[in-house]
Design a protein around this motif. Structure first.
Motif, PDB file in Angstrom:
ATOM      1  N   GLY A  55       0.783  -1.226   0.000  1.00 26.69           N
ATOM      2  CA  GLY A  55       0.000   0.000   0.000  1.00 26.69           C
ATOM      3  C   GLY A  55       0.814   1.274   0.000  1.00 26.69           C
ATOM      4  N   LEU A  56       1.998   1.244  -0.567  1.00 23.29           N
ATOM      5  CA  LEU A  56       2.894   2.414  -0.527  1.00 23.29           C
ATOM      6  C   LEU A  56       2.413   3.536  -1.435  1.00 23.29           C
ATOM      7  CD1 LEU A  56       6.320   0.573  -0.572  1.00 23.29           C
ATOM      8  CD2 LEU A  56       5.100   1.474   1.410  1.00 23.29           C
ATOM      9  N   GLN A  57       2.575   4.775  -0.943  1.00 29.19           N
ATOM     10  CA  GLN A  57       2.221   5.980  -1.687  1.00 29.19           C
ATOM     11  C   GLN A  57       3.379   6.963  -1.600  1.00 29.19           C
ATOM     12  OE1 GLN A  57      -1.316   7.498   0.094  1.00 29.19           O
ATOM     13  NE2 GLN A  57      -2.567   5.780  -0.543  1.00 29.19           N
ATOM     14  N   PRO A  58       3.440   7.952  -2.510  1.00 30.33           N
ATOM     15  CA  PRO A  58       4.517   8.943  -2.434  1.00 30.33           C
ATOM     16  C   PRO A  58       4.593   9.566  -1.043  1.00 30.33           C
ATOM     17  CG  PRO A  58       3.310   9.192  -4.466  1.00 30.33           C
ATOM     18  CD  PRO A  58       2.551   8.184  -3.637  1.00 30.33           C
ATOM     19  N   GLY A  59       5.815   9.736  -0.536  1.00 26.03           N
ATOM     20  CA  GLY A  59       5.983  10.216   0.826  1.00 26.03           C
ATOM     21  C   GLY A  59       7.091  11.230   1.009  1.00 26.03           C
ATOM     22  N   PRO A  82       0.117   3.050   4.394  1.00 27.17           N
ATOM     23  CA  PRO A  82      -1.127   3.681   4.851  1.00 27.17           C
ATOM     24  C   PRO A  82      -1.075   4.152   6.311  1.00 27.17           C
ATOM     25  CG  PRO A  82      -1.639   1.729   3.569  1.00 27.17           C
ATOM     26  CD  PRO A  82      -0.144   1.750   3.771  1.00 27.17           C
ATOM     27  N   ASP A  83      -0.289   3.491   7.159  1.00 26.44           N
ATOM     28  CA  ASP A  83      -0.208   3.894   8.560  1.00 26.44           C
ATOM     29  C   ASP A  83       0.571   5.188   8.753  1.00 26.44           C
ATOM     30  OD1 ASP A  83      -1.603   1.646   9.465  1.00 26.44           O
ATOM     31  OD2 ASP A  83       0.231   0.451   9.503  1.00 26.44           O
ATOM     32  N   HIS A  84       1.381   5.564   7.769  1.00 28.45           N
ATOM     33  CA  HIS A  84       2.210   6.759   7.899  1.00 28.45           C
ATOM     34  C   HIS A  84       1.913   7.809   6.834  1.00 28.45           C
ATOM     35  CE1 HIS A  84       4.693   3.712  10.109  1.00 28.45           C
ATOM     36  NE2 HIS A  84       4.442   4.621  11.001  1.00 28.45           N
ATOM     37  N   ARG A  85       0.720   7.774   6.266  1.00 25.25           N
ATOM     38  CA  ARG A  85       0.349   8.751   5.237  1.00 25.25           C
ATOM     39  C   ARG A  85       0.439  10.185   5.731  1.00 25.25           C
ATOM     40  NH1 ARG A  85      -5.112   6.134   3.050  1.00 25.25           N
ATOM     41  NH2 ARG A  85      -4.204   4.089   2.810  1.00 25.25           N
ATOM     42  N   SER A  86       0.118  10.406   6.987  1.00 26.49           N
ATOM     43  CA  SER A  86       0.111  11.769   7.517  1.00 26.49           C
ATOM     44  C   SER A  86       1.492  12.274   7.877  1.00 26.49           C
ATOM     45  CB  SER A  86      -0.810  11.846   8.742  1.00 26.49           C
ATOM     46  OG  SER A  86      -0.284  11.024   9.762  1.00 26.49           O
ATOM     47  N   THR A  87       2.532  11.459   7.642  1.00 26.11           N
ATOM     48  CA  THR A  87       3.892  11.872   8.011  1.00 26.11           C
ATOM     49  C   THR A  87       4.699  12.353   6.816  1.00 26.11           C
ATOM     50  OG1 THR A  87       4.782   9.649   7.783  1.00 26.11           O
ATOM     51  CG2 THR A  87       3.929  10.261   9.940  1.00 26.11           C
TER      52      THR A  87
END
Length: 91
Positions: A55-59, A82-87
């Motif tokens: 579930g990786l997204q640009p970060g 997904p657990d660290h999307r807000s970081t």
């Protein structure tokens, strides 16, 4: 202790995530001293904050030193789970 644990009881979920110093995006990295996990994170194959690979997204970006004098830095796009999307950046 596992770096990421989740437990629930009576409708309350407790979550423990990696502290900021384990975030690969903190500071500039030296390419010679990278750990195997940091290599995966730099390549976008693992979350920038934890070992998760789904579930990786640009970060955002990780910066590495391009010379011993730290005169230049190279930017590497990294991904977050997904657990660290807000970081970090998720666009």
């Amino acid at each position: 202790m596992a770096p990421y644990t989740q437990s629930s009881g009576e409708g309350i979920a407790l979550l423990r995530a990696y502290p900021a110093e384990r975030d690969v995006r903190v500071g500039a990295l030296d390419l010679i001293g990278l750990t195997p996990r940091q290599r995966l994170q730099l390549g976008g194959m693992a979350c920038a904050r934890c070992p998760r690979t789904d579930g990786l997204q640009p970060g955002g970006y990780v910066y590495t030193r391009s010379d011993p004098e730290d005169a230049g830095r190279l930017a590497w796009p990294v991904r977050v789970c997904p657990d660290h999307r807000s970081t970090g950046c998720t666009q």
